[in-house]
Design a protein around this motif. Structure first.
Motif, PDB file in Angstrom:
ATOM      1  N   ALA A   1       0.832  -1.210   0.000  1.00  0.00           N
ATOM      2  CA  ALA A   1       0.000   0.000   0.000  1.00  0.00           C
ATOM      3  C   ALA A   1       0.862   1.253   0.000  1.00  0.00           C
ATOM      4  O   ALA A   1       1.941   1.280   0.600  1.00  0.00           O
TER       5      ALA A   1
ATOM      6  N   GLU B   1       0.016   3.920   1.496  1.00  0.00           N
ATOM      7  CA  GLU B   1      -0.091   4.339   2.895  1.00  0.00           C
ATOM      8  C   GLU B   1      -0.356   3.106   3.757  1.00  0.00           C
ATOM      9  O   GLU B   1      -1.520   2.724   3.964  1.00  0.00           O
TER      10      GLU B   1
ATOM     11  N   ARG C   1      -0.492   2.680   6.784  1.00  0.00           N
ATOM     12  CA  ARG C   1      -1.357   2.940   7.940  1.00  0.00           C
ATOM     13  C   ARG C   1      -2.821   2.659   7.634  1.00  0.00           C
ATOM     14  O   ARG C   1      -3.593   2.297   8.525  1.00  0.00           O
ATOM     15  N   GLU C   2      -3.203   2.817   6.369  1.00  0.00           N
ATOM     16  CA  GLU C   2      -4.591   2.528   6.002  1.00  0.00           C
ATOM     17  C   GLU C   2      -4.888   1.043   6.126  1.00  0.00           C
ATOM     18  O   GLU C   2      -5.999   0.653   6.505  1.00  0.00           O
TER      19      GLU C   2
ATOM     20  N   ALA D   1      -5.304   0.216   9.804  1.00  0.00           N
ATOM     21  CA  ALA D   1      -6.588   0.683  10.329  1.00  0.00           C
ATOM     22  C   ALA D   1      -7.715  -0.310  10.090  1.00  0.00           C
ATOM     23  O   ALA D   1      -8.695  -0.341  10.843  1.00  0.00           O
ATOM     24  N   SER D   2      -7.576  -1.160   9.073  1.00  0.00           N
ATOM     25  CA  SER D   2      -8.647  -2.113   8.760  1.00  0.00           C
ATOM     26  C   SER D   2      -8.241  -3.561   9.008  1.00  0.00           C
ATOM     27  O   SER D   2      -8.990  -4.481   8.696  1.00  0.00           O
TER      28      SER D   2
END
Length: 244
Positions: A68, A70, A72-73, A76-77
């Motif tokens: 990815a 990012e 962090r995305e 988050a999921s």
């Protein structure tokens, strides 16, 4: 918190993670997709494929954090997070660069997402990097790690070998030196062992080798698999190996 912290990811005569298959399956029960963080090794794709091959036998899909823009995305999921072994300094620097130290810790602490680490990934669960065995091939911003447990862990712990011709410090000597400067417990996890944390319960598991607990001003204490190490968690507010 729900943690599984492995000393090592491979055992002699066994395939990758196979020695811990049963406990991994229990830890990831109900998880259908795992986020794998491969930054401890240079070959992110190859490392992720290796993890995916093992997790496929448990019916779990694997997504590499490096895929990815990012990462962090993806954190988050994520249903669960696994940080693999390799070089701890390279790993921590990459986590810092991608803003993942706080992001991962927040998902584990606040949301109860299962965390799994092996070797360097187990080092990341500690307050700091200071008890890694690795060479500092890169320089992270700081030694602060995820702080998921309030004590330090030394994966791949090796006992002193009587009569050895090696003139450098033994692992025991190095850990005693750390305790001269820091008042924090250090658990030496021998090969084939792991820690399981569920909320305020902490249990040592794995092979008969067990673990060795070092504390300031005391002799090391042996712990066999099955030992209840929950008292180490009661010190959560007291012990901190990070700089002021």
């Amino acid at each position: 918190m729900k943690l599984l912290l492995l000393s090592n990811s491979a055992a002699p005569g066994r395939s990758y993670l196979d020695h811990a298959r049963e406990v991994i399956a229990e830890h990831l029960d109900g998880v259908t997709e795992l986020l794998f963080v491969p930054y401890a090794l240079a070959d992110h794709d190859g490392y992720t494929a290796k993890v995916a091959a093992f997790m496929d036998t448990l019916g779990i899909r694997v997504r590499g954090a490096h895929t990815a823009r990012e990462p962090r995305e993806l954190v988050a999921s994520a249903q669960a997070v696994f940080i693999g072994g390799g070089n701890s300094f390279r790993l921590l620097k990459s986590l810092q660069r991608h803003g993942l130290v706080d992001a991962v810790a927040r998902r584990i602490r606040a949301d109860g997402v299962p965390y799994m680490g092996s070797s360097a990934g187990t080092n990341m669960a500690c307050p700091t990097l200071r008890t890694t065995n690795d060479m500092p091939i890169v320089q992270p911003v700081s030694f602060d790690t995820l702080g998921l447990v309030p004590f330090q862990i030394n994966p791949h712990y090796l006992d002193p070998v009587p009569g050895s011709a090696h003139m450098g410090e033994t692992r025991e000597e190095r850990l005693r030196q750390l305790l001269e400067e820091n008042d924090v417990p250090v658990l030496g996890l021998r090969e084939g062992t792991w820690l399981r944390r569920s909320h305020d319960a902490l249990e040592l598991g794995g092979l008969a080798a067990g673990a060795r607990l070092f504390t300031s001003g005391a002799e090391p204490v042996e712990h066999a698999p099955g030992a209840d190490l929950s008292p180490l968690l009661a010190a959560e507010a007291r012990f901190d190996c990070r700089p002021d």
